[in-house]
Design an enzyme around this catalytic site. Structure first.
Site, PDB file in Angstrom:
ATOM      1  N   ASP A   6       3.500   5.430  -4.011  1.00 16.49           N
ATOM      2  CA  ASP A   6       3.585   5.193  -2.574  1.00 16.49           C
ATOM      3  C   ASP A   6       3.536   6.514  -1.810  1.00 16.49           C
ATOM      4  O   ASP A   6       3.566   7.595  -2.425  1.00 16.49           O
ATOM      5  CB  ASP A   6       4.858   4.398  -2.226  1.00 16.49           C
ATOM      6  N   ASP A  28      18.370  -1.914  -2.098  1.00 18.10           N
ATOM      7  CA  ASP A  28      18.080  -3.280  -1.651  1.00 18.10           C
ATOM      8  C   ASP A  28      17.144  -4.014  -2.622  1.00 18.10           C
ATOM      9  O   ASP A  28      16.627  -5.069  -2.305  1.00 18.10           O
ATOM     10  CB  ASP A  28      17.468  -3.254  -0.243  1.00 18.10           C
ATOM     11  N   HIS A  51      14.214  -2.821  -3.718  1.00 17.64           N
ATOM     12  CA  HIS A  51      12.772  -2.585  -3.555  1.00 17.64           C
ATOM     13  C   HIS A  51      12.158  -1.894  -4.772  1.00 17.64           C
ATOM     14  O   HIS A  51      12.825  -1.168  -5.505  1.00 17.64           O
ATOM     15  CB  HIS A  51      12.455  -1.845  -2.246  1.00 17.64           C
ATOM     16  N   GLU A  96       9.710  -3.754   0.198  1.00 23.85           N
ATOM     17  CA  GLU A  96      11.052  -4.145   0.615  1.00 23.85           C
ATOM     18  C   GLU A  96      11.262  -5.639   0.392  1.00 23.85           C
ATOM     19  O   GLU A  96      10.288  -6.378   0.198  1.00 23.85           O
ATOM     20  CB  GLU A  96      11.209  -3.833   2.116  1.00 23.85           C
TER      21      GLU A  96
END
Ligand code: PGA
Length: 253
Positions: A66, A130, A132, A137
């Site tokens: 990413d 979280d 991800h 996400e």
């Protein structure tokens, strides 16, 4: 899926480095997918140490997971900069990464999909607080491909330490979950108690967009290297220890 519970981050790094080294030995020109963040840093330090001691990994081609939108390659906050400094130069690799400053970001994502279509042999992954994967996400489609995403506030807060005195970018480019699942072997690293909840949801919870890491349950070859604190919420922890201590000697990770 194979889950290996190890005493500490140093041991996670050592075992992960063995998996990367085995890839370099097995294939003349393998493709290694690199993750960023704090978790893989001890792995990259261990690989750099091995390279200094003569282990040649330079046949590997590296790809990135990413990138932030709007950060040029030489910006210290960019993931290309992180990877160049910590992995690519120390190991002498070639890197194909996403260009977060491309004029046409959708076209850049399509270009990157074509690069990855040549095949990724081993993809290193971390997991977010979280859940991800990459910058996918919660709510990301489990079959998503490389695209532009908007970061959640919690991820921007978690990553603020890398951006002293300025804002964490809001937009990113990331391999999709479907893209990540195309890699032949996924190597997920998780260390520290803060990751215990997200890891348990990913490995033992339902497969759901609410926990992007749960998509790993759909992949045929996943190795999870986890330290004791990060494993603390795994209900199958004892079974993982039992299986690992009885692993046949001929069976590699
Ligand atoms: P971390 O990030 O290794 O810095 O915790 C992991 C991730 O966000 O995927």
């Amino acid at each position: 899926m194979e889950v290996v519970i190890l005493p500490d981050p140093a041991e996670v790094a050592r075992v992960a480095a063995d998996v990367v080294s085995a890839l370099a030995q097995r294939t003349a020109r393998g493709t290694l997918g690199l993750a960023t963040g704090a978790t893989p840093l001890p792995l990259y330090e261990e690989l750099a140490r091995r390279a200094r001691h003569g282990r040649d990994l330079s046949g590997l081609r590296a790809v990135a997971l990413d990138e932030y939108v709007g950060l040029p390659a030489d910006d210290p906050g960019s993931y290309r900069h992180y990877l160049e400094q910590r992995v690519v130069r120390p190991l002498g690799l070639q890197l194909d990464a996403l260009d977060g400053c491309a004029g046409d970001l959708a076209q850049e994502c399509d270009r990157y999909e074509q690069v990855l279509a040549r095949g990724v042999d081993l993809q290193i992954l971390g997991i977010g607080l979280d859940g991800h994967l990459g910058f996918n996400e919660p709510g990301s489609s489990l079959r998503s491909r490389t695209r532009v995403k908007t970061l959640s506030t919690s991820t921007r807060t978690a990553n603020a330490a890398w951006f002293t005195g300025r804002e964490v970018p809001l937009h990113v480019l990331t391999q999709g979950i479907g893209t990540i699942l195309d890699a032949r072997h996924l190597l997920l690293l998780a260390t520290g108690a803060a990751k215990a909840r997200a890891l348990a949801a990913a490995l033992e919870g339902p497969v759901t967009t609410m926990s992007p890491g749960s998509a790993l349950q759909l992949h045929p070859h996943v190795t999870v290297l986890v330290d004791e604190p990060a494993s603390s919420r795994l209900s199958l922890a004892d079974q993982h220890r039992h299986a690992h201590s009885h692993k046949p000697s001929w069976q590699a990770l």
